[in-house]
Scaffold this motif. Structure first.
Motif, PDB file in Angstrom:
ATOM      1  N   ARG A  51      13.635 -21.762  28.737  1.00 46.00           N
ATOM      2  CA  ARG A  51      12.320 -21.749  27.906  1.00 46.00           C
ATOM      3  C   ARG A  51      12.838 -22.502  26.381  1.00 46.00           C
ATOM      4  N   ILE A 142       5.980 -18.530  20.365  1.00 39.94           N
ATOM      5  CA  ILE A 142       5.517 -18.711  22.283  1.00 39.94           C
ATOM      6  C   ILE A 142       6.802 -19.761  22.756  1.00 39.94           C
ATOM      7  N   THR A 143       6.957 -19.525  24.314  1.00 42.24           N
ATOM      8  CA  THR A 143       8.003 -19.593  24.573  1.00 42.24           C
ATOM      9  C   THR A 143       7.533 -20.567  25.596  1.00 42.24           C
ATOM     10  N   PRO A 144       6.904 -21.379  26.202  1.00 43.77           N
ATOM     11  CA  PRO A 144       6.710 -21.749  27.349  1.00 43.77           C
ATOM     12  C   PRO A 144       8.002 -22.311  28.132  1.00 43.77           C
ATOM     13  N   THR A 145       7.823 -22.070  29.164  1.00 48.19           N
ATOM     14  CA  THR A 145       8.943 -23.391  30.041  1.00 48.19           C
ATOM     15  C   THR A 145       9.054 -24.515  30.020  1.00 48.19           C
ATOM     16  N   GLU A 148       6.725 -25.198  33.283  1.00 45.01           N
ATOM     17  CA  GLU A 148       5.754 -25.434  32.378  1.00 45.01           C
ATOM     18  C   GLU A 148       5.177 -26.311  32.009  1.00 45.01           C
ATOM     19  N   LEU A 149       5.421 -26.638  31.807  1.00 39.92           N
ATOM     20  CA  LEU A 149       4.708 -27.926  31.364  1.00 39.92           C
ATOM     21  C   LEU A 149       4.717 -29.386  31.682  1.00 39.92           C
ATOM     22  N   TYR A 172       0.096 -31.748  24.188  1.00 41.27           N
ATOM     23  CA  TYR A 172       0.634 -30.675  26.193  1.00 41.27           C
ATOM     24  C   TYR A 172      -0.597 -29.643  25.905  1.00 41.27           C
ATOM     25  N   TRP A 174      -1.473 -25.705  26.420  1.00 42.84           N
ATOM     26  CA  TRP A 174      -0.377 -24.813  26.875  1.00 42.84           C
ATOM     27  C   TRP A 174      -1.568 -23.405  26.688  1.00 42.84           C
ATOM     28  N   GLN A 175      -1.590 -22.896  27.557  1.00 39.25           N
ATOM     29  CA  GLN A 175      -1.680 -21.286  27.296  1.00 39.25           C
ATOM     30  C   GLN A 175      -3.078 -21.294  26.426  1.00 39.25           C
TER      31      GLN A 175
END
Length: 196
Positions: A51, A142-145, A148-149, A172, A174-175
Motif C-alpha cells: 500500500r 488513503i492507502t491504495p495498494t 489496485e492502482l 488515477y 481510485w474509489q
C-alpha cells in the motif's frame, strides 16, 4: 545453532525488491534553479501487494488545496530531501522517522506553481498505518495498494517543462478520489517500472 534463511535483518533488507529496483536504476534529476525545492515521502508498506501512503490535503492550505498528495513540503535551510520528507511526514500524519526505512531518491518532478520536488522512496511496516493521525493539513489518509492502482484505467495529458520538453500528466481515479498531477507522475513511474 543455524539461523533460518533470511532471518538476518540485513538479508531481508537486501532482498527487498524495491531496494533492488532502486539500486539498479539511474535517477533523473531536474535542474530548475528558479523553482522552490521540496521533497515528498513515498512510503510503501512491506506487504505482498504494498500500500502507498497518500493524504487528502485540507482545503484551508495555501497550495494544492484538497488534492491527493504524498506527505511532504519545502526543504528548510540545510536539509536533505530525505530529512525534509521525514520531517513533513511526521508533521502531517504523525509518521515517526524511526518507523521508516529510506530506500533512496527517485526521479525529480515539478509542479506548475514552481516547486522542484524530490520523491524519497521508503518502506514501512503495514501496522504502522494504524498509528497515523489526521492534522490540520490532512483531512483524510488513503492507502491504495499498488495492485489496485495498476488495475485502473489511467488518463493522461501533456504538459511542458520550462525548456519545452513534453511531460505526460496522469490521472488515477481510485474509489472516488482523483489522483493526478505530481503525485500521479511519481506513482506512474513506480507502477510501470517498479517491481510487480
Amino acid at each position: 545453532m543455524s539461523h533460518p534463511p533470511n532471518s538476518d535483518p540485513l538479508d531481508q533488507q537486501q532482498a527487498d525488491p524495491w531496494q533492488l529496483w532502486q539500486s539498479g536504476r539511474t535517477r533523473a534529476a531536474l535542474h530548475l534553479p528558479t523553482y522552490r525545492r521540496a521533497a515528498v515521502l513515498v512510503a510503501l508498506t512491506r506487504e505482498a501487494d504494498p500500500r502507498v501512503l497518500l493524504t487528502v490535503r485540507s482545503s484551508d492550505l495555501p497550495t494544492h488545496k484538497g488534492q491527493i498528495a504524498f506527505p511532504g513540503g519545502s526543504l528548510e535551510a540545510g536539509e536533505t530531501a530525505a530529512q525534509a520528507a521525514l520531517r513533513e511526514a511526521e508533521e502531517e500524519v504523525g509518521l515517526l522517522p524511526a518507523a521508516v526505512q529510506v530506500v533512496g531518491e527517485v526521479d525529480d518532478v515539478f509542479t506548475p506553481i514552481g516547486f522542484h520536488v524530490t520523491p524519497v522512496l521508503a518502506r514501512i511496516e503495514a501496522q504502522t498505518l494504524q498509528t497515523l493521525r489526521l492534522t490540520p493539513e490532512v483531512v483524510q489518509i488513503i492507502t491504495p495498494t499498488l495492485g489496485e492502482l495498476r488495475a485502473l484505467t489511467v488518463h493522461f495529458e501533456l504538459r511542458y517543462l520550462p525548456d519545452g520538453t513534453p511531460v505526460p500528466v496522469y490521472r488515477y481515479p481510485w474509489q472516488g478520489h482523483d489522483i493526478w498531477g505530481m503525485t500521479a507522475r511519481v506513482l506512474h513511474d513506480l507502477l510501470t517500472s517498479g517491481p510487480a
